[in-house]
Design a protein around this motif. Structure first.
Motif, PDB file in Angstrom:
ATOM      1  N   ASP A 173     -36.907  -8.316  -2.780  1.00 52.25           N
ATOM      2  CA  ASP A 173     -37.456  -7.072  -2.237  1.00 52.25           C
ATOM      3  C   ASP A 173     -37.647  -7.184  -0.729  1.00 52.25           C
ATOM      4  O   ASP A 173     -37.355  -6.255   0.028  1.00 52.25           O
ATOM      5  CB  ASP A 173     -38.799  -6.754  -2.905  1.00 52.25           C
ATOM      6  CG  ASP A 173     -38.628  -6.279  -4.345  1.00 52.25           C
ATOM      7  OD1 ASP A 173     -37.492  -5.951  -4.722  1.00 52.25           O
ATOM      8  OD2 ASP A 173     -39.632  -6.234  -5.078  1.00 52.25           O
ATOM      9  N   HIS A 174     -38.155  -8.332  -0.285  1.00 53.77           N
ATOM     10  CA  HIS A 174     -38.387  -8.524   1.149  1.00 53.77           C
ATOM     11  C   HIS A 174     -37.074  -8.521   1.923  1.00 53.77           C
ATOM     12  O   HIS A 174     -36.963  -7.917   2.997  1.00 53.77           O
ATOM     13  CB  HIS A 174     -39.122  -9.841   1.370  1.00 53.77           C
ATOM     14  CG  HIS A 174     -39.385 -10.160   2.814  1.00 53.77           C
ATOM     15  ND1 HIS A 174     -40.209  -9.392   3.598  1.00 53.77           N
ATOM     16  CD2 HIS A 174     -38.919 -11.158   3.623  1.00 53.77           C
ATOM     17  CE1 HIS A 174     -40.253  -9.904   4.830  1.00 53.77           C
ATOM     18  NE2 HIS A 174     -39.472 -10.967   4.859  1.00 53.77           N
ATOM     19  N   ARG A 175     -36.055  -9.164   1.363  1.00 54.45           N
ATOM     20  CA  ARG A 175     -34.757  -9.220   2.045  1.00 54.45           C
ATOM     21  C   ARG A 175     -34.139  -7.831   2.164  1.00 54.45           C
ATOM     22  O   ARG A 175     -33.612  -7.455   3.207  1.00 54.45           O
ATOM     23  CB  ARG A 175     -33.813 -10.152   1.279  1.00 54.45           C
ATOM     24  CG  ARG A 175     -32.467 -10.351   1.940  1.00 54.45           C
ATOM     25  CD  ARG A 175     -31.597 -11.268   1.106  1.00 54.45           C
ATOM     26  NE  ARG A 175     -32.184 -12.586   1.015  1.00 54.45           N
ATOM     27  CZ  ARG A 175     -31.896 -13.462   0.052  1.00 54.45           C
ATOM     28  NH1 ARG A 175     -31.077 -13.126  -0.907  1.00 54.45           N
ATOM     29  NH2 ARG A 175     -32.452 -14.653   0.043  1.00 54.45           N
ATOM     30  N   ILE A 176     -34.226  -7.038   1.104  1.00 57.13           N
ATOM     31  CA  ILE A 176     -33.666  -5.685   1.149  1.00 57.13           C
ATOM     32  C   ILE A 176     -34.445  -4.825   2.138  1.00 57.13           C
ATOM     33  O   ILE A 176     -33.859  -4.026   2.879  1.00 57.13           O
ATOM     34  CB  ILE A 176     -33.684  -5.062  -0.262  1.00 57.13           C
ATOM     35  CG1 ILE A 176     -32.665  -5.774  -1.160  1.00 57.13           C
ATOM     36  CG2 ILE A 176     -33.372  -3.566  -0.198  1.00 57.13           C
ATOM     37  CD1 ILE A 176     -32.676  -5.325  -2.597  1.00 57.13           C
ATOM     38  N   ALA A 177     -35.778  -4.989   2.177  1.00 57.58           N
ATOM     39  CA  ALA A 177     -36.573  -4.225   3.144  1.00 57.58           C
ATOM     40  C   ALA A 177     -36.171  -4.580   4.571  1.00 57.58           C
ATOM     41  O   ALA A 177     -36.091  -3.700   5.445  1.00 57.58           O
ATOM     42  CB  ALA A 177     -38.059  -4.502   2.929  1.00 57.58           C
ATOM     43  N   LYS A 181     -28.100 -13.112   6.401  1.00 57.16           N
ATOM     44  CA  LYS A 181     -28.921 -12.512   5.350  1.00 57.16           C
ATOM     45  C   LYS A 181     -28.067 -11.652   4.424  1.00 57.16           C
ATOM     46  O   LYS A 181     -28.270 -11.630   3.205  1.00 57.16           O
ATOM     47  CB  LYS A 181     -30.030 -11.670   5.977  1.00 57.16           C
ATOM     48  CG  LYS A 181     -31.076 -12.476   6.734  1.00 57.16           C
ATOM     49  CD  LYS A 181     -32.099 -11.564   7.390  1.00 57.16           C
ATOM     50  CE  LYS A 181     -33.100 -12.348   8.227  1.00 57.16           C
ATOM     51  NZ  LYS A 181     -34.055 -11.457   8.919  1.00 57.16           N
ATOM     52  N   VAL A 182     -27.114 -10.936   5.013  1.00 57.07           N
ATOM     53  CA  VAL A 182     -26.230 -10.095   4.201  1.00 57.07           C
ATOM     54  C   VAL A 182     -25.372 -10.962   3.285  1.00 57.07           C
ATOM     55  O   VAL A 182     -25.184 -10.647   2.099  1.00 57.07           O
ATOM     56  CB  VAL A 182     -25.348  -9.223   5.113  1.00 57.07           C
ATOM     57  CG1 VAL A 182     -24.241  -8.556   4.313  1.00 57.07           C
ATOM     58  CG2 VAL A 182     -26.192  -8.165   5.808  1.00 57.07           C
ATOM     59  N   TYR A 183     -24.835 -12.058   3.812  1.00 55.26           N
ATOM     60  CA  TYR A 183     -24.016 -12.942   2.986  1.00 55.26           C
ATOM     61  C   TYR A 183     -24.854 -13.567   1.863  1.00 55.26           C
ATOM     62  O   TYR A 183     -24.354 -13.777   0.745  1.00 55.26           O
ATOM     63  CB  TYR A 183     -23.378 -14.028   3.840  1.00 55.26           C
ATOM     64  CG  TYR A 183     -22.354 -13.506   4.822  1.00 55.26           C
ATOM     65  CD1 TYR A 183     -21.441 -12.526   4.444  1.00 55.26           C
ATOM     66  CD2 TYR A 183     -22.301 -13.989   6.127  1.00 55.26           C
ATOM     67  CE1 TYR A 183     -20.499 -12.037   5.343  1.00 55.26           C
ATOM     68  CE2 TYR A 183     -21.359 -13.513   7.028  1.00 55.26           C
ATOM     69  CZ  TYR A 183     -20.467 -12.536   6.638  1.00 55.26           C
ATOM     70  OH  TYR A 183     -19.530 -12.054   7.522  1.00 55.26           O
ATOM     71  N   ALA A 184     -26.128 -13.858   2.144  1.00 54.38           N
ATOM     72  CA  ALA A 184     -27.009 -14.374   1.094  1.00 54.38           C
ATOM     73  C   ALA A 184     -27.234 -13.325   0.010  1.00 54.38           C
ATOM     74  O   ALA A 184     -27.273 -13.644  -1.186  1.00 54.38           O
ATOM     75  CB  ALA A 184     -28.351 -14.814   1.698  1.00 54.38           C
ATOM     76  N   GLN A 185     -27.372 -12.050   0.416  1.00 54.27           N
ATOM     77  CA  GLN A 185     -27.524 -10.969  -0.561  1.00 54.27           C
ATOM     78  C   GLN A 185     -26.267 -10.836  -1.410  1.00 54.27           C
ATOM     79  O   GLN A 185     -26.343 -10.569  -2.624  1.00 54.27           O
ATOM     80  CB  GLN A 185     -27.806  -9.655   0.168  1.00 54.27           C
ATOM     81  CG  GLN A 185     -28.268  -8.533  -0.745  1.00 54.27           C
ATOM     82  CD  GLN A 185     -29.660  -8.797  -1.304  1.00 54.27           C
ATOM     83  OE1 GLN A 185     -30.561  -9.210  -0.572  1.00 54.27           O
ATOM     84  NE2 GLN A 185     -29.853  -8.568  -2.585  1.00 54.27           N
ATOM     85  N   PHE A 186     -25.100 -11.018  -0.786  1.00 53.74           N
ATOM     86  CA  PHE A 186     -23.838 -10.994  -1.530  1.00 53.74           C
ATOM     87  C   PHE A 186     -23.856 -12.053  -2.632  1.00 53.74           C
ATOM     88  O   PHE A 186     -23.484 -11.777  -3.783  1.00 53.74           O
ATOM     89  CB  PHE A 186     -22.668 -11.233  -0.575  1.00 53.74           C
ATOM     90  CG  PHE A 186     -21.355 -11.496  -1.267  1.00 53.74           C
ATOM     91  CD1 PHE A 186     -20.504 -10.444  -1.570  1.00 53.74           C
ATOM     92  CD2 PHE A 186     -20.974 -12.781  -1.624  1.00 53.74           C
ATOM     93  CE1 PHE A 186     -19.296 -10.670  -2.224  1.00 53.74           C
ATOM     94  CE2 PHE A 186     -19.771 -13.016  -2.272  1.00 53.74           C
ATOM     95  CZ  PHE A 186     -18.933 -11.962  -2.570  1.00 53.74           C
TER      96      PHE A 186
END
Length: 279
Positions: A96-100, A248-253
């Motif tokens: 949730d924190h990463r998406i925020a 951060k985006v690559y981690a979300q991937f």
């Protein structure tokens, strides 16, 4: 993991009466776990999808002679369940924190792009076009054919794709945006929004590309181009000199699509991480 957790919890609940007879405090702990588990389930499954045991309990057989007391076994099982609930809750909060954070970054990118768009363009010099410019204009593709299959969304996407292939980026962007906006429930909406971001990126507009690609992931997270959109979003952020955000985006991937993405796309993400110097 949640299914395994649910199964372990069911096993613990089945032996709760025995624990109540010998250690009443376990009832309170089990009740607390039930509340935490329901909270985690609401967070991970907001639509109320039920959790089912991953395996079925085998046919009961005579138990072997216990090597430890029943209360000690039950206490160990409850301890393990509590630890798993804490781990799942922490992971959900991190996501949730990463998406925020990503949402805040995209809002800033939108504001920057709007500010640049509102700035007055410098007046062009009154001069005859150069030979290179004249040659480029003369060689630009024209007469791109629009498909006529009867599926307006399909036809619009393919037409935008052909314009993009021909490097007619402004025309392609207009058509792809129209498809994504007018047909959000069509499978081609994910394709159109992703290609819109790529067209901006190819045109040298990484800020607009980042906004479009983030929207592709956010609006169609299960779309056929959602995973690819995260990859290109990382590329756009790298172009914007924001390597930490790209990482951060690559981690979300990896969190969202690492188990299902094609090997070729995973290789592209790995190369993107290397380019952004991700840890």
């Amino acid at each position: 993991m949640l299914k395994r957790l649910t199964f372990l919890f069911l096993l613990g609940a089945a032996t709760a009466p025995l624990a109540a007879q010998t250690a009443p405090d376990l009832n309170a702990r089990v009740g607390k776990i039930e509340k935490e588990l329901r909270a985690v389930q609401r967070k991970v499954f907001p639509n109320g999808q039920p959790l089912e045991p991953e395996i079925v309990a085998p046919t009961p057989t005579p138990p072997p002679a216990p090597t430890t007391s029943p209360i000690a076994d039950l206490t160990a099982r409850v301890d393990a369940i509590e630890a798993q609930v804490r781990g799942i809750t922490a992971q959900a909060e991190q996501n949730d924190h990463r998406i925020a954070q990503l949402e805040d970054q995209v809002k800033q990118l939108v504001a920057d792009a709007q500010a640049r768009a509102a700035a007055p363009a410098p007046a062009p010099a009154a001069a005859a076009p150069s030979q290179d410019a004249a040659a480029t204009a003369a060689s630009a593709p024209t007469g791109i054919e629009r498909p006529q299959t009867g599926d307006a969304a399909e036809d619009g996407y393919l037409y935008g794709f052909r314009l993009w292939q021909a490097k007619m980026y402004p025309e392609a962007e207009t058509e792809l945006k129209r498809v994504a906006d007018q047909y959000p429930n069509h499978r081609r909406a994910s394709y159109a929004q992703n290609l819109l971001g790529r067209a901006y990126l190819d045109e040298g507009k990484p800020a607009l590309a980042a906004v479009a690609l983030y929207d592709s992931y956010k609006k169609w997270p299960q779309g056929e181009r959602a995973a690819e959109s995260l990859y290109w979003l990382g590329q756009a952020l790298t172009e914007l000199k924001k390597p930490a955000d790209a990482c951060k985006v690559y981690a979300q991937f990896t969190d969202d699509y690492g188990a299902t993405a094609a090997a070729s796309l995973k290789a592209q993400v790995a190369a993107g991480r290397k380019r952004a110097k991700c840890a």
